[in-house]
Scaffold this motif. Structure first.
Motif, mmCIF file in Angstrom:
data_model
loop_
_atom_site.group_PDB
_atom_site.id
_atom_site.type_symbol
_atom_site.label_atom_id
_atom_site.label_comp_id
_atom_site.label_asym_id
_atom_site.label_seq_id
_atom_site.Cartn_x
_atom_site.Cartn_y
_atom_site.Cartn_z
ATOM 1 N N ALA A 21 35.353 48.833 57.531
ATOM 2 C CA ALA A 21 35.595 49.230 56.146
ATOM 3 C C ALA A 21 34.275 49.299 55.381
ATOM 4 O O ALA A 21 33.208 48.945 55.908
ATOM 5 N N ASN A 22 34.322 49.730 54.135
ATOM 6 C CA ASN A 22 33.116 49.867 53.320
ATOM 7 C C ASN A 22 32.319 48.562 53.274
ATOM 8 O O ASN A 22 32.837 47.512 52.876
ATOM 9 N N GLY A 23 31.053 48.646 53.701
ATOM 10 C CA GLY A 23 30.175 47.483 53.650
ATOM 11 C C GLY A 23 30.510 46.371 54.615
ATOM 12 O O GLY A 23 29.884 45.298 54.580
ATOM 13 N N GLU A 24 31.451 46.611 55.516
ATOM 14 C CA GLU A 24 31.890 45.555 56.432
ATOM 15 C C GLU A 24 31.212 45.619 57.797
ATOM 16 O O GLU A 24 31.555 44.856 58.699
ATOM 17 N N GLN A 25 30.241 46.525 57.953
ATOM 18 C CA GLN A 25 29.431 46.496 59.170
ATOM 19 C C GLN A 25 28.759 45.120 59.245
ATOM 20 O O GLN A 25 28.402 44.535 58.211
ATOM 21 N N ARG A 26 28.574 44.634 60.463
ATOM 22 C CA ARG A 26 28.142 43.238 60.627
ATOM 23 C C ARG A 26 26.826 43.151 61.401
ATOM 24 O O ARG A 26 26.638 43.847 62.402
ATOM 25 N N ARG A 27 25.960 42.290 60.940
ATOM 26 C CA ARG A 27 24.696 42.023 61.625
ATOM 27 C C ARG A 27 24.477 40.507 61.690
ATOM 28 O O ARG A 27 25.042 39.751 60.908
ATOM 29 N N ASP A 28 23.615 40.110 62.605
ATOM 30 C CA ASP A 28 23.207 38.711 62.683
ATOM 31 C C ASP A 28 21.947 38.565 61.837
ATOM 32 O O ASP A 28 20.846 38.877 62.274
#
Length: 315
Positions: free
Chosen positions: A205-212
């Motif tokens: 979803a919007n802005g829900e891409q995930r990084r460490d």
């Protein structure tokens, strides 16, 4: 003496400052100050010598004796992921690192060097195995090749590589467009009142891409722990082990400023299929090696970073 290559850069200068905090000032800083703004990263640090990047490796290749060296932290590299001059990148990253490896191992000097999580490409696995490694640009390839070189050899002295994930924190102001999203979000709040994030992609979803996202203080702590434990060698992921969303980072920035909101922009077409929508370090190998300290989540690390920026401005 401690040698820190890339010592005027982001992670390198934080390492120098941390060594100073331990009372260690006999440090040889190695860097390329073509980008002169990096000198500001060292304005509050103490060290005893400085060498330009190319001059230093020339001395290394000629077998120069720098005196007793306790450890080499090799942080310097061409880190531009858009650089496709393969000969240049390999000379700057792989061949330079190989020369340092040969110099340190011949003298039983610990070598702690910067690898990169970019060797994993698009993932989906982020564990230190050959099967998980798929470099997609010259920078990642150069780091991958040196990791391969290290794996194929044995050394009586310590050789440890750290695959950095998304590092953020103080002393990255010179990086401009390559600076962390935390820094960019903060600047955007100050100028427009809005953080710009990507709309949803790859099922997120919007802005829900995930990084460490890992604070540079945690990265430095792992480096110093390796120096304190010269019996530990190998290639280790250097992340928190927990992915967080870009929304999490933006919320932490907005919370610190006490104002602002999020604005989602269309995902760029040129990044389709070439963007890491998810990264998360598998830190099991680092834990098995004996590293037990906790890592800061962005809810703690981002305010700490923005406090440091504010303190610098005040001084």
């Amino acid at each position: 003496m401690i040698i820190v290559t890339g010592g005027a850069g982001f992670i390198g200068s934080n390492l120098v400052a941390a060594l100073n905090a331990r009372g260690m000032t006999d440090i040889l800083v190695v860097d390329d100050l073509y980008e002169g703004r990096k000198c500001l990263n060292l304005s509050d640090c103490d060290f005893t010598d400085y060498r330009e990047y190319d001059d230093f490796i020339d001395l290394v290749r000629r077998g120069h004796d720098f005196g007793p060296v306790e450890a080499v932290f090799h942080q310097g590299a061409c880190s531009d992921t858009t650089e496709w001059d393969g000969r240049f990148v390999m000379a700057r990253n792989f061949e330079y690192s190989r020369s340092l490896y040969e110099w340190t191992t011949a003298r039983s000097v610990p070598l702690i060097y910067a690898s990169s999580a970019s060797v994993y490409g698009m993932g989906p696995d982020f564990v230190e195995t050959r099967e998980a490694e798929h470099p997609l640009n010259m920078y990642a390839f150069s780091k991958f090749v040196f990791d391969q070189y290290v794996r194929a050899r044995t050394s009586a002295s310590q050789v440890a590589g750290l695959r950095y994930f998304n590092v953020y924190g103080p002393r990255e102001g010179h990086k401009d467009g390559m600076a962390s999203v935390a820094r960019h979000f903060s600047a955007q709040i100050e100028t427009t009142g809005q953080c710009k994030l990507f709309e949803g992609t790859d099922g997120y979803a919007n802005g829900e891409q995930r990084r460490d996202f890992i604070h540079v203080d945690d990265v430095v702590a792992v480096n110093l722990w390796l120096m304190d434990n010269p019996q530990v060698s190998g290639i280790f992921n250097c992340g928190t082990g927990r992915s967080q969303t870009f929304n999490d980072v933006a919320d932490a920035v907005i919370g610190w400023h006490g104002q602002g909101n999020k604005h989602y922009v269309a995902f760029p077409a040129h990044l389709q299929g070439r963007y890491q929508s998810f990264t998360e370090a598998d830190i099991a190998a680092l834990r098995r090696a004996g590293y037990t300290a906790a890592f800061m989540p962005v809810e703690v690390g981002v305010p700490r970073y923005l406090d440091a920026i504010a303190k610098t401005r005040e001084s």
